[in-house]
Scaffold this motif. Structure first.
Motif, PDB file in Angstrom:
ATOM      1  N   SER A  85       6.493  -5.908 -28.869  1.00  0.00           N
ATOM      2  CA  SER A  85       5.220  -5.210 -28.898  1.00  0.00           C
ATOM      3  C   SER A  85       4.990  -4.573 -30.255  1.00  0.00           C
ATOM      4  O   SER A  85       5.925  -4.297 -31.001  1.00  0.00           O
ATOM      5  CB  SER A  85       5.160  -4.139 -27.804  1.00  0.00           C
ATOM      6  OG  SER A  85       6.140  -3.152 -28.032  1.00  0.00           O
ATOM      7  N   LEU A 141      -0.929 -14.395 -31.915  1.00  0.00           N
ATOM      8  CA  LEU A 141      -0.168 -13.609 -30.961  1.00  0.00           C
ATOM      9  C   LEU A 141       0.361 -14.533 -29.876  1.00  0.00           C
ATOM     10  O   LEU A 141      -0.378 -14.981 -29.001  1.00  0.00           O
ATOM     11  CB  LEU A 141      -1.048 -12.508 -30.354  1.00  0.00           C
ATOM     12  CG  LEU A 141      -0.399 -11.586 -29.319  1.00  0.00           C
ATOM     13  CD1 LEU A 141       0.777 -10.832 -29.936  1.00  0.00           C
ATOM     14  CD2 LEU A 141      -1.421 -10.609 -28.758  1.00  0.00           C
ATOM     15  N   THR A 201       2.827  -8.631 -27.507  1.00  0.00           N
ATOM     16  CA  THR A 201       1.912  -7.561 -27.105  1.00  0.00           C
ATOM     17  C   THR A 201       1.505  -6.750 -28.322  1.00  0.00           C
ATOM     18  O   THR A 201       2.362  -6.370 -29.126  1.00  0.00           O
ATOM     19  CB  THR A 201       2.569  -6.623 -26.068  1.00  0.00           C
ATOM     20  OG1 THR A 201       2.912  -7.368 -24.898  1.00  0.00           O
ATOM     21  CG2 THR A 201       1.622  -5.504 -25.670  1.00  0.00           C
ATOM     22  N   ASN A 226      -0.980  -3.309 -29.109  1.00  0.00           N
ATOM     23  CA  ASN A 226      -1.810  -2.223 -28.616  1.00  0.00           C
ATOM     24  C   ASN A 226      -2.323  -1.453 -29.828  1.00  0.00           C
ATOM     25  O   ASN A 226      -1.540  -0.882 -30.581  1.00  0.00           O
ATOM     26  CB  ASN A 226      -1.004  -1.306 -27.689  1.00  0.00           C
ATOM     27  CG  ASN A 226      -1.860  -0.264 -27.001  1.00  0.00           C
ATOM     28  OD1 ASN A 226      -2.822   0.242 -27.559  1.00  0.00           O
ATOM     29  ND2 ASN A 226      -1.504   0.073 -25.767  1.00  0.00           N
ATOM     30  N   GLY A 235      -0.683 -14.096 -25.985  1.00  0.00           N
ATOM     31  CA  GLY A 235      -0.007 -12.991 -25.318  1.00  0.00           C
ATOM     32  C   GLY A 235      -1.016 -11.994 -24.795  1.00  0.00           C
ATOM     33  O   GLY A 235      -2.019 -12.366 -24.184  1.00  0.00           O
ATOM     34  N   ASN A 236      -0.750 -10.696 -25.052  1.00  0.00           N
ATOM     35  CA  ASN A 236      -1.602  -9.621 -24.548  1.00  0.00           C
ATOM     36  C   ASN A 236      -1.987  -8.686 -25.686  1.00  0.00           C
ATOM     37  O   ASN A 236      -1.115  -8.107 -26.340  1.00  0.00           O
ATOM     38  CB  ASN A 236      -0.878  -8.831 -23.456  1.00  0.00           C
ATOM     39  CG  ASN A 236      -0.466  -9.696 -22.289  1.00  0.00           C
ATOM     40  OD1 ASN A 236      -1.285 -10.075 -21.463  1.00  0.00           O
ATOM     41  ND2 ASN A 236       0.821 -10.028 -22.224  1.00  0.00           N
ATOM     42  N   LEU A 237      -3.296  -8.529 -25.881  1.00  0.00           N
ATOM     43  CA  LEU A 237      -3.784  -7.621 -26.905  1.00  0.00           C
ATOM     44  C   LEU A 237      -4.687  -6.587 -26.252  1.00  0.00           C
ATOM     45  O   LEU A 237      -5.644  -6.934 -25.558  1.00  0.00           O
ATOM     46  CB  LEU A 237      -4.561  -8.365 -27.995  1.00  0.00           C
ATOM     47  CG  LEU A 237      -4.881  -7.575 -29.279  1.00  0.00           C
ATOM     48  CD1 LEU A 237      -5.056  -8.527 -30.457  1.00  0.00           C
ATOM     49  CD2 LEU A 237      -6.122  -6.707 -29.139  1.00  0.00           C
ATOM     50  N   SER A 238      -4.368  -5.315 -26.478  1.00  0.00           N
ATOM     51  CA  SER A 238      -5.167  -4.217 -25.956  1.00  0.00           C
ATOM     52  C   SER A 238      -5.834  -3.486 -27.119  1.00  0.00           C
ATOM     53  O   SER A 238      -5.153  -2.965 -28.009  1.00  0.00           O
ATOM     54  CB  SER A 238      -4.291  -3.246 -25.157  1.00  0.00           C
ATOM     55  OG  SER A 238      -5.033  -2.128 -24.739  1.00  0.00           O
ATOM     56  N   SER A 262      -4.471 -12.661 -22.736  1.00  0.00           N
ATOM     57  CA  SER A 262      -5.256 -11.544 -22.207  1.00  0.00           C
ATOM     58  C   SER A 262      -5.735 -10.659 -23.343  1.00  0.00           C
ATOM     59  O   SER A 262      -4.952 -10.278 -24.228  1.00  0.00           O
ATOM     60  CB  SER A 262      -4.414 -10.719 -21.223  1.00  0.00           C
ATOM     61  OG  SER A 262      -5.112  -9.571 -20.802  1.00  0.00           O
ATOM     62  N   ASP A 292      -7.823  -7.039 -23.679  1.00  0.00           N
ATOM     63  CA  ASP A 292      -8.375  -5.873 -22.996  1.00  0.00           C
ATOM     64  C   ASP A 292      -9.189  -5.073 -24.006  1.00  0.00           C
ATOM     65  O   ASP A 292      -8.653  -4.526 -24.961  1.00  0.00           O
ATOM     66  CB  ASP A 292      -7.235  -5.021 -22.422  1.00  0.00           C
ATOM     67  CG  ASP A 292      -7.729  -3.888 -21.533  1.00  0.00           C
ATOM     68  OD1 ASP A 292      -8.917  -3.512 -21.643  1.00  0.00           O
ATOM     69  OD2 ASP A 292      -6.939  -3.372 -20.730  1.00  0.00           O
TER      70      ASP A 292
END
Length: 241
Positions: A9, A23, A28, A30, A47-50, A67, A69
């Protein structure tokens, strides 16, 4: 420099300028209250990016396969928006600036909280046909006099669909529409189609076609009632016979 992030992350609390991000699945990011400026570089999200309360700026082409967000933050994209994964709008905003005189493709199906398509140089926003883009809170589409923004389907004459919630707000000026239907509240009801080819159901005051019913005078209304009563009595007497 292209930032490749495959696992783990990354929490950014301050500004950063990066030429591009890949990514990977399992990665991750954030943003917290921080900011990333890609300077026109592409962003590939597997992956996941906020975004959280941060800002994601200067993105060229954005591809969501994992994902994304949006949180309460801000996303600015100058190229294509491709969503084949999961986009969570939150209360954040997405601004698609588009290339001046060029075309930005919006593919996949997304629900936005706030969506802006603003370009004074005659950009086209090309929506994937057969799919619906949804906006829940605020929609802004703005070109300029003589250089209207164009809203189009990628496979004409098959339409694409743009939905604005009944309680949402809209600010739409200097726009042309070709083969895109407004399926929520009517869009740009007081504007005209500037440069589009039509097939623009739900735009520019078009919607369900109202058929005028001529008003009857009081004597005419009484005659209509007597006629209907006569028909009812006739049918009733026929059934008794």
């Amino acid at each position: 420099m292209i930032l490749s992030f495959l696992a783990g992350s990354l929490l950014l609390a301050s500004g950063a300028t990066i030429a591009g991000i890949d990514l990977g699945a399992g990665g991750t990011i954030n943003l917290g209250q921080g900011q990333i400026d890609l300077g026109g570089g592409d962003l590939q999200i597997d992956g996941n990016l906020s975004v959280a309360a941060g800002r994601l700026l200067g993105v060229g082409n954005l591809t969501v396969a994992g994902s994304l967000d949006g949180g309460s933050g801000e996303i600015q994209v100058g190229g294509d928006w491709t969503n084949s994964g999961q986009f969570l709008a939150g209360t954040g905003s997405v601004a698609l600036s588009g290339d001046i005189g060029g075309a930005a493709l919006i593919s996949g199906q997304s629900t936005f909280s706030t969506l802006e398509m603003i370009n004074s140089g005659g950009a086209a926003y090309v929506f994937q046909s057969g799919l619906q883009q949804q906006v829940t809170d605020s929609l802004t589409i703005r070109g300029s006099a003589g250089m209207p923004v164009q809203i189009e389907s990628d496979t004409p004459p098959q339409p694409a669909f743009l939905w604005l919630a009944e309680g949402g707000t809209q600010d739409i000026t200097h726009v042309g529409v070709s083969n895109v239907h407004a399926t929520g509240q009517p869009l740009a009801p007081n504007e005209t189609n500037q440069g589009g080819t039509g097939n623009d159901r739900g735009w520019f005051g078009q919607g369900l076609e109202m058929i005028p019913i001529p008003a009857l005078s009081i004597p005419g209304l009484g005659l209509l009632i007597l006629t209907l009563l006569g028909l009812a009595i006739f049918r009733l007497s026929g059934q008794r016979a």
